[in-house]
Scaffold this motif. Structure first.
Motif, PDB file in Angstrom:
ATOM      1  N   VAL A   7     -29.105-106.646  41.284  1.00  0.00           N
ATOM      2  CA  VAL A   7     -27.488-106.217  41.003  1.00  0.00           C
ATOM      3  C   VAL A   7     -27.453-104.861  40.711  1.00  0.00           C
ATOM      4  CG1 VAL A   7     -25.828-106.474  39.276  1.00  0.00           C
ATOM      5  CG2 VAL A   7     -27.350-108.372  39.718  1.00  0.00           C
ATOM      6  N   ARG A  42     -22.802-105.233  42.444  1.00  0.00           N
ATOM      7  CA  ARG A  42     -22.931-105.839  43.706  1.00  0.00           C
ATOM      8  C   ARG A  42     -24.393-106.513  43.696  1.00  0.00           C
ATOM      9  NH1 ARG A  42     -20.728-103.525  48.709  1.00  0.00           N
ATOM     10  NH2 ARG A  42     -22.826-103.218  49.423  1.00  0.00           N
ATOM     11  N   LEU A  43     -24.245-107.737  44.293  1.00  0.00           N
ATOM     12  CA  LEU A  43     -25.490-108.447  44.518  1.00  0.00           C
ATOM     13  C   LEU A  43     -26.070-108.183  45.903  1.00  0.00           C
ATOM     14  CD1 LEU A  43     -27.427-110.642  43.246  1.00  0.00           C
ATOM     15  CD2 LEU A  43     -26.103-112.364  44.652  1.00  0.00           C
ATOM     16  N   GLN A  99     -26.665-115.885  49.769  1.00  0.00           N
ATOM     17  CA  GLN A  99     -26.306-114.644  48.709  1.00  0.00           C
ATOM     18  C   GLN A  99     -24.876-114.852  48.658  1.00  0.00           C
ATOM     19  OE1 GLN A  99     -27.624-110.834  50.673  1.00  0.00           O
ATOM     20  NE2 GLN A  99     -26.255-109.739  49.381  1.00  0.00           N
ATOM     21  N   ARG A 100     -24.118-115.077  49.248  1.00  0.00           N
ATOM     22  CA  ARG A 100     -22.552-115.004  48.986  1.00  0.00           C
ATOM     23  C   ARG A 100     -22.378-116.165  48.043  1.00  0.00           C
ATOM     24  NH1 ARG A 100     -18.812-113.341  52.984  1.00  0.00           N
ATOM     25  NH2 ARG A 100     -17.331-114.469  51.342  1.00  0.00           N
ATOM     26  N   ALA A 132     -23.478-114.791  44.703  1.00  0.00           N
ATOM     27  CA  ALA A 132     -22.478-113.843  44.148  1.00  0.00           C
ATOM     28  C   ALA A 132     -21.249-114.395  43.787  1.00  0.00           C
ATOM     29  CB  ALA A 132     -22.285-113.038  45.241  1.00  0.00           C
ATOM     30  N   LEU A 162     -20.336-111.570  40.923  1.00  0.00           N
ATOM     31  CA  LEU A 162     -20.437-110.223  41.693  1.00  0.00           C
ATOM     32  C   LEU A 162     -19.933-110.139  42.870  1.00  0.00           C
ATOM     33  CD1 LEU A 162     -24.235-110.523  40.341  1.00  0.00           C
ATOM     34  CD2 LEU A 162     -22.677-109.062  39.566  1.00  0.00           C
ATOM     35  N   ARG A 163     -19.980-108.978  43.574  1.00  0.00           N
ATOM     36  CA  ARG A 163     -19.375-108.802  44.891  1.00  0.00           C
ATOM     37  C   ARG A 163     -20.584-108.837  45.689  1.00  0.00           C
ATOM     38  NH1 ARG A 163     -17.692-104.517  42.260  1.00  0.00           N
ATOM     39  NH2 ARG A 163     -18.905-102.880  43.411  1.00  0.00           N
ATOM     40  N   PRO A 164     -20.530-109.148  46.808  1.00  0.00           N
ATOM     41  CA  PRO A 164     -21.658-109.214  47.937  1.00  0.00           C
ATOM     42  C   PRO A 164     -22.012-107.837  48.373  1.00  0.00           C
ATOM     43  CG  PRO A 164     -19.896-110.854  48.532  1.00  0.00           C
ATOM     44  CD  PRO A 164     -19.278-110.009  47.427  1.00  0.00           C
TER      45      PRO A 164
END
Length: 317
Positions: free
Chosen positions: A207, A211-212, A238-239, A242, A247-249
């Motif tokens: 992180v 963003r992740l 991942q998406r 997130a 979190l945002r990708p």
């Protein structure tokens, strides 16, 4: 539409170019090697690809059609912890059918067709139980990594399995700056029981600025047939994570160890290297399920995907 007439904003800068450059490097400079399949490969060792997942972007190849729904169904199957191919065959997903089929043919002497074998897996639960299991592959390690606890007199019994995926989501929510956000598939104690040891074996998450990011290490990679699915599925996981962790990708980083093309893939490789990427596919996740395990295939939609023609090559088993 021919490759040269494909619509591109700037094909040289397109993120897919790095995939094509990797394919070209292996095909022209790779070392020829024998391999366990007997087909032979051209390979290089150690390579990295990077993709920004901002604004719905995904590493979905456009220089050939990639069946992203098939790859998605496989990922959702991994998350169930299932190790039998029956749920896949019921959805007409044959990614894993060749390994049980090869075992069945070898042990019974049957020359049953692939389609007939898959249909029997679907129709006959007892047959599927006997012949459709792959051993403790991917999903089993992801959500039910085996443990053993003392049972007295120097003996041990199986304990409660470790759900790495749930632990990961919890850790990202509660301790986002940790450097231990890892899901591991390479269980040394169980490798010999697997139909195929994990190729995409280690996922690490980070992180940064909300963003992740995700780095996937793949020990062995068939670049022509496997990597297009691996890129999509890794970025999709991942998406999903997130979304589950607010979190945002961020960036998806793929790292390969033994990265190869098979000698019998010449037609596919040479045709694909003549093509240029076109467009920028975007992924929409239509809802937020209650947990990482509750996604369904209908939750995903891809927009702006107009790939060039299908390319095929034999699967090396």
């Amino acid at each position: 539409m021919t490759a040269k007439s494909a619509k591109t904003d700037d094909p040289v800068a397109h993120p897919e170019i790095q995939y094509l450059d990797l394919m070209r490097k292996i095909w022209t400079d790779g070392v020829r090697q024998d391999d366990r399949t007997g087909i032979g490969t051209r390979s290089i060792f150690g390579h990295t690809l990077r993709f920004d997942l901002s604004d719905g972007a995904m590493p979905l190849l456009t220089t050939k059609r990639v069946y992203w729904k098939t790859a998605t169904r496989e990922l959702l199957w991994f998350l169930t912890g299932e190790t039998n191919i029956r749920p896949l065959c019921q959805q007409n997903v044959q990614i894993w059918t060749d390994w049980p089929l090869a075992r069945y043919r070898q042990e019974t002497g049957s020359d049953i067709a692939r389609e007939d074998f898959a249909q029997r897996i679907v129709d006959d639960a007892a047959f599927a139980s006997q012949w459709g299991d792959l051993g403790p592959v991917y999903g089993k390690q992801w959500v039910n990594w085996p443990t053993f606890v003392p049972a007295g007199d120097g003996l041990f019994r199986r304990g409660e399995g470790i759900d790495q995926v749930t632990q990961l989501v919890t850790s990202l929510r509660e301790n986002p700056t940790s450097r231990r956000h890892i899901v591991e598939g390479w269980n040394v104690a169980e490798i010999d029981r697997m139909a195929l040891p994990p190729c995409h074996k280690t996922y690490q998450f980070q992180v940064a600025d909300g963003r992740l990011n995700c780095a996937l290490y793949q020990r062995s990679c068939d670049v022509a047939l496997g990597l297009p699915f691996n890129l999509w599925a890794g970025a999709l996981l991942q998406r999903m994570i997130a979304q589950q962790t607010d979190l945002r990708p961020g960036e998806f980083v793929w790292m390969g160890g033994d990265v190869h093309l098979y000698e019998n893939q010449a037609t596919l490789v040479e045709e694909q290297l003549q093509r240029l990427p076109q467009g920028h596919p975007r992924l929409e996740i239509r809802r937020r399920p209650e947990s990482i395990f509750d996604y369904r295939i209908d939750d995903f939609a891809v927009h702006g995907y107009e790939p060039l023609g299908k390319l095929t090559a034999p699967v090396a088993v």
